[in-house]
Design a protein around this motif. Structure first.
Motif, PDB file in Angstrom:
ATOM      1  N   MET A 104       0.850  -1.194   0.000  1.00  0.00           N
ATOM      2  CA  MET A 104       0.000   0.000   0.000  1.00  0.00           C
ATOM      3  C   MET A 104       0.887   1.246   0.000  1.00  0.00           C
ATOM      4  SD  MET A 104      -3.046   1.036   2.695  1.00  0.00           S
ATOM      5  CE  MET A 104      -3.773  -0.597   2.541  1.00  0.00           C
ATOM      6  N   ASP A 105       0.397   2.273  -0.687  1.00  0.00           N
ATOM      7  CA  ASP A 105       1.074   3.566  -0.715  1.00  0.00           C
ATOM      8  C   ASP A 105       0.532   4.415   0.434  1.00  0.00           C
ATOM      9  OD1 ASP A 105       2.198   6.031  -1.251  1.00  0.00           O
ATOM     10  OD2 ASP A 105       1.618   6.059  -3.372  1.00  0.00           O
ATOM     11  N   MET A 106       1.409   4.893   1.284  1.00  0.00           N
ATOM     12  CA  MET A 106       0.954   5.676   2.449  1.00  0.00           C
ATOM     13  C   MET A 106       0.324   7.005   2.034  1.00  0.00           C
ATOM     14  SD  MET A 106       4.580   7.074   3.944  1.00  0.00           S
ATOM     15  CE  MET A 106       5.693   8.034   2.903  1.00  0.00           C
ATOM     16  N   LEU A 107       0.541   7.412   0.771  1.00  0.00           N
ATOM     17  CA  LEU A 107      -0.070   8.651   0.309  1.00  0.00           C
ATOM     18  C   LEU A 107      -1.529   8.448  -0.090  1.00  0.00           C
ATOM     19  CD1 LEU A 107       2.816  10.090  -1.936  1.00  0.00           C
ATOM     20  CD2 LEU A 107       2.463  10.332   0.530  1.00  0.00           C
ATOM     21  N   GLN A 108      -1.927   7.198  -0.267  1.00  0.00           N
ATOM     22  CA  GLN A 108      -3.317   6.875  -0.632  1.00  0.00           C
ATOM     23  C   GLN A 108      -3.691   5.573   0.057  1.00  0.00           C
ATOM     24  OE1 GLN A 108      -2.777   6.925  -4.990  1.00  0.00           O
ATOM     25  NE2 GLN A 108      -4.184   8.681  -5.067  1.00  0.00           N
ATOM     26  N   MET A 109      -4.005   5.664   1.342  1.00  0.00           N
ATOM     27  CA  MET A 109      -4.277   4.457   2.119  1.00  0.00           C
ATOM     28  C   MET A 109      -5.754   4.084   2.037  1.00  0.00           C
ATOM     29  SD  MET A 109      -1.761   4.873   5.456  1.00  0.00           S
ATOM     30  CE  MET A 109      -2.192   6.549   5.928  1.00  0.00           C
ATOM     31  N   ASP A 110      -6.015   2.782   2.147  1.00  0.00           N
ATOM     32  CA  ASP A 110      -7.372   2.252   2.017  1.00  0.00           C
ATOM     33  C   ASP A 110      -8.089   2.128   3.357  1.00  0.00           C
ATOM     34  OD1 ASP A 110      -6.839   1.983  -0.677  1.00  0.00           O
ATOM     35  OD2 ASP A 110      -6.162  -0.107  -0.489  1.00  0.00           O
ATOM     36  N   PHE A 111      -7.468   2.494   4.453  1.00  0.00           N
ATOM     37  CA  PHE A 111      -8.066   2.314   5.777  1.00  0.00           C
ATOM     38  C   PHE A 111      -9.149   3.366   6.017  1.00  0.00           C
ATOM     39  CE2 PHE A 111      -3.491   1.178   6.223  1.00  0.00           C
ATOM     40  CZ  PHE A 111      -3.655  -0.196   6.308  1.00  0.00           C
ATOM     41  N   PRO A 112     -10.148   3.012   6.815  1.00  0.00           N
ATOM     42  CA  PRO A 112     -11.182   3.999   7.158  1.00  0.00           C
ATOM     43  C   PRO A 112     -10.625   5.068   8.099  1.00  0.00           C
ATOM     44  CG  PRO A 112     -11.532   1.942   8.361  1.00  0.00           C
ATOM     45  CD  PRO A 112     -10.424   1.671   7.380  1.00  0.00           C
ATOM     46  N   ASP A 113     -11.381   6.135   8.261  1.00  0.00           N
ATOM     47  CA  ASP A 113     -10.958   7.210   9.162  1.00  0.00           C
ATOM     48  C   ASP A 113     -10.870   6.704  10.599  1.00  0.00           C
ATOM     49  OD1 ASP A 113     -11.182   8.674   6.876  1.00  0.00           O
ATOM     50  OD2 ASP A 113     -12.872   9.921   7.540  1.00  0.00           O
ATOM     51  N   ALA A 114      -9.943   7.325  11.376  1.00  0.00           N
ATOM     52  CA  ALA A 114      -9.795   7.049  12.814  1.00  0.00           C
ATOM     53  C   ALA A 114      -9.679   5.557  13.087  1.00  0.00           C
ATOM     54  CB  ALA A 114     -10.964   7.654  13.586  1.00  0.00           C
ATOM     55  N   HIS A 115      -8.875   4.849  12.307  1.00  0.00           N
ATOM     56  CA  HIS A 115      -8.766   3.394  12.414  1.00  0.00           C
ATOM     57  C   HIS A 115      -7.646   2.954  13.359  1.00  0.00           C
ATOM     58  CE1 HIS A 115      -9.646  -0.620  11.050  1.00  0.00           C
ATOM     59  NE2 HIS A 115      -8.389  -0.832  10.650  1.00  0.00           N
ATOM     60  N   PHE A 116      -6.658   3.813  13.620  1.00  0.00           N
ATOM     61  CA  PHE A 116      -5.485   3.420  14.418  1.00  0.00           C
ATOM     62  C   PHE A 116      -5.289   4.370  15.601  1.00  0.00           C
ATOM     63  CE2 PHE A 116      -4.617   1.974  10.084  1.00  0.00           C
ATOM     64  CZ  PHE A 116      -4.246   0.641  10.294  1.00  0.00           C
ATOM     65  N   GLN A 117      -4.677   3.799  16.658  1.00  0.00           N
ATOM     66  CA  GLN A 117      -4.260   4.629  17.802  1.00  0.00           C
ATOM     67  C   GLN A 117      -2.821   5.135  17.645  1.00  0.00           C
ATOM     68  OE1 GLN A 117      -5.925   1.547  18.568  1.00  0.00           O
ATOM     69  NE2 GLN A 117      -7.803   2.781  18.792  1.00  0.00           N
ATOM     70  N   VAL A 118      -2.016   4.417  16.869  1.00  0.00           N
ATOM     71  CA  VAL A 118      -0.616   4.798  16.688  1.00  0.00           C
ATOM     72  C   VAL A 118      -0.232   4.614  15.227  1.00  0.00           C
ATOM     73  CG1 VAL A 118       1.799   4.274  17.280  1.00  0.00           C
ATOM     74  CG2 VAL A 118       0.029   4.149  19.057  1.00  0.00           C
ATOM     75  N   VAL A 119       0.466   5.602  14.660  1.00  0.00           N
ATOM     76  CA  VAL A 119       1.142   5.451  13.374  1.00  0.00           C
ATOM     77  C   VAL A 119       2.635   5.583  13.640  1.00  0.00           C
ATOM     78  CG1 VAL A 119       1.545   6.425  11.087  1.00  0.00           C
ATOM     79  CG2 VAL A 119      -0.787   6.341  12.010  1.00  0.00           C
TER      80      VAL A 119
END
Length: 700
Positions: A104-119
């Motif tokens: 996956m390209d971090m400039l165009q990620m497929d994850f939904p909003d507010a999906h992670f607590q840490v990047v």
């Protein structure tokens, strides 16, 4: 070398990274920061139940180590290289079932909003932000926007970076403007320092909801040696603080590998205030033959003695290091604004830091001695702090010198390593009938005022030389009679006081531009005015010019005694006035005082057989030569006397027909003058002689 990109732009190319990881194979590639070093910071911000996204994971072992250590298991790793994603899936598929790897390209990620607590980003931002071209900055903005989108409110973006100035500035400005809290941690070590010397930092960006209209920023830095963060007021100050730590790391790396050809100086600052607490000088002695026990030592300069020649000059420290017999000596000066808990406290505070400055080849666990004069840290008591529009901030302090003597000093803080004025303090004497202090009673505090000013003692060598110049007055074997003396520059008043007290028929006029100095001299240095001592608070340039134009009416008025009206009124004129302009290579006097038109006015108010005494402090060789040329044009006869270990040079200038005096005659005059000054019942400092001041005199 073939693994490196041909241009910085290739860092953002999937093709480049596929080729990179195919050629590198299974060997993990860590940009910087091994897991043991990063672990203390990661533990603060990653919780076991957090959902963690690692952007640009590469084949780093960081995610695997976090998983295996139980720090966190729900970890998603993404990268643009298909080769590395397949490689990492194979490596963790059977042993780490809860961790995933996605192409996956971090400039165009497929994850939904507010999906992670840490990047978590280890070197990815550094690889992307290789320049400040518009296209590059647009990609970085897109990266930050995607990270912000996929993070929960309260989530953390942890970026491991070398903190190049443009990278740090971009990240801090972007997220602080979004209302996030920004904190920068310095990692305790950067791995193998033989290969990589730059320190590693972790930016911690904590997401908060942006408050419309709010411009408040919370920016903090947390150095490696402390947990408590320090607040900074701007992005520029944060970038500067990081740069200071990078320079320090480079310095430590350099001097740990090779001896210092030149002395290295650095300040260690107080963690709370940010003000300098210790000033260190690294001094190597190539002539010392190394052995196991003489490679490294720390020398604590007693408080208040850092301005002495042995400790405050490069040559003095070189002699100190050679006499101490160590290959490397680290001198430590203590600052007056700070409090210290004795030698043991200083040793505990510095022991870890100073070992970073150890010489090459120092054996592991080698005991390093802490040295000082007399085994303690000296005594310094600040008596008065003041500020003047002309002189800036200043302090009056009492310090203990070598032995049991105490001295009072005036220090201008704009040039804190120079003693502006100094006087010796008399030991307190019991009153008649007063009993001595019993041994079992409480001793006086080491910072208790030792007593009154010793007016017989001239602390400054240049003042002694200036007084010695008065031997040019009068006959070869007689004390000058009635004298009219002009002193420009009061300071603590020790020079005019000495002339007043020891030349009993002298009338002394003092010109001082700064009224604060008159107050300081009177309150703290025992100075007083009277029939034979008057202070005029004005500019010395104006005072001399007015006298040259108007004759002696001012002198008659000020000293209430009849004087023959003539412009030539002074037997001696002494200039001991400092320059407030630190950009000029001459700190004494200000350049206007040695310009030819003004020197002509000085000559006008000086008697034909009189002497003009000038304290010259000039580091600019060209400027000094021009000053001497101007003096020669006005005063045909110039004597010069250097001050050992100082830049000061005392010039005795005469324009009259008295003629030149050879060394023998000068010595005879000095001995005769001193004999006349030494009167029964009058104290005299036996540590110096007027004749000694004339031994190194030469005619220019």
């Amino acid at each position: 070398m073939e693994l490196l990109p041909r241009s910085p732009a290739e860092f953002g190319s999937a093709r480049y990274w596929d080729r990179f990881f195919r050629q590198r194979g299974q060997r993990p590639f860590e940009w910087y920061g091994a897991f043991p070093e990063l672990c203390p910071v990661l533990h603060k911000y990653v919780r076991p139940r957090d959902k963690v996204l690692v952007v640009g994971c590469g084949n780093s072992e960081l995610s695997e180590q976090m998983y295996d250590m139980g720090m966190c298991e729900d970890i998603v790793n993404i990268d643009i290289s298909d080769a590395v994603i397949r490689q990492m899936r194979e490596r963790s598929a059977s042993t780490r079932p809860k961790m995933s790897y996605l192409l996956m390209d971090m400039l165009q990620m497929d994850f939904p909003d507010a999906h992670f607590q840490v990047v978590l980003d280890k070197g990815t931002l550094d690889a992307l932000l290789t320049d400040e071209e518009e296209a590059t900055l647009a990609k970085v903005d897109q990266m930050f926007a995607e990270i912000s989108r996929v993070l929960h409110v309260g989530g953390r973006y942890l970026c491991v970076s070398l903190a190049q100035a443009h990278v740090l500035k971009k990240a801090v400005e972007y997220f602080s403007q979004e209302g996030w809290v920004v904190r920068v941690h310095q990692v305790a070590s950067s791995g193998d320092k033989q290969q990589f010397v730059l320190p590693v930092f972790v930016y911690v960006m904590t997401k908060f909801r942006k408050i419309p209209g709010s411009a408040a920023q919370i920016l903090e830095i947390c150095p490696e040696e402390q947990d408590k963060p320090m607040r900074v007021e701007s992005t520029e100050r944060l970038v500067a603080a990081v740069k200071d730590r990078q320079h320090y790391a480079l310095l430590c790396s350099q001097i740990s590998k090779t001896p210092c050809r030149e002395q290295v100086s650095l300040d260690l600052c107080d963690k709370e205030s940010g003000k300098p607490r210790y000033t260190l000088h690294v001094v190597d002695s190539p002539s010392v033959k190394p052995s196991r026990d003489n490679q490294f030592a720390i020398f604590i300069i007693p408080q208040g003695r850092e301005t002495e020649w042995l400790f405050g000059t490069e040559e003095g420290r070189r002699q100190l290091a050679a006499s101490a017999g160590f290959v490397r000596l680290l001198t430590v000066a203590l600052h007056r604004e700070q409090h210290y808990e004795g030698m043991a406290g200083i040793q505990a505070e510095l022991s870890g830091k100073v070992m970073e400055l150890a010489p090459p080849g120092l054996p592991a666990r080698q005991q390093v001695p802490f040295l000082s004069v007399g085994g303690d840290i000296g005594v310094r008591a600040v008596r008065h702090c003041g500020s003047s529009p002309l002189s800036g901030d200043f302090v009056v302090e009492d310090v203990r010198g070598d032995g049991t003597c105490y001295f009072r000093r005036l220090i201008f803080l704009q040039n804190r390593n120079v003693v502006q004025s100094e006087a010796r303090l008399l030991a307190p004497t019991p009153l008649p009938g007063q009993k001595k202090r019993r041994k079992d009673k409480k001793k006086p505090s080491p910072t208790e005022p030792p007593g009154a000013i010793d007016k017989s003692y001239l602390c400054c060598e240049h003042h002694k030389a200036m007084v010695a110049g008065l031997c040019l007055l009068g006959g070869p074997d007689a004390l000058p009679g009635e004298l009219a003396v002009l002193v420009v520059g009061l300071g603590g008043g020790s020079l005019p006081l000495f002339v007043h007290d020891y030349f009993s028929q002298a009338r002394v006029a003092v010109v001082e531009i700064d009224p604060s100095m008159l107050e300081v001299a009177t309150r703290w240095f025992g100075f007083s005015q009277g029939d034979r001592m008057q202070v005029h608070v004005c500019d010395g340039l104006d005072y001399v010019a007015k006298l040259a134009a108007e004759g002696t009416s001012h002198l008659t008025e000020h000293f209430r005694c009849p004087i023959e009206p003539t412009p030539a009124q002074y037997d001696a004129i002494m200039f001991d006035v400092d320059s407030k302009d630190l950009t000029v290579g001459m700190s004494c006097p200000p350049p206007a005082f040695v310009e030819k038109p003004f020197l002509q006015k000085v000559k006008t108010i000086l008697k034909p057989e009189g002497v003009f005494v000038l304290n010259l402090v000039c580091r600019d060789a060209g400027l000094k030569e021009s000053v001497l040329a101007a003096l020669r044009d006005i005063f045909p006869l110039l004597y010069a006397r250097g001050i050992q270990g100082e830049v000061n040079e005392i010039l005795w200038c005469q324009a009259g027909p008295a003629g030149r005096h050879g060394p023998a005659e000068l010595g005879a005059r000095a001995r005769a003058l001193e004999g006349a000054l030494r009167q029964p019942g009058r104290p005299w400092d036996s540590s110096w002689a007027l004749a000694d001041m004339l031994q190194a005199v030469h005619i220019l």
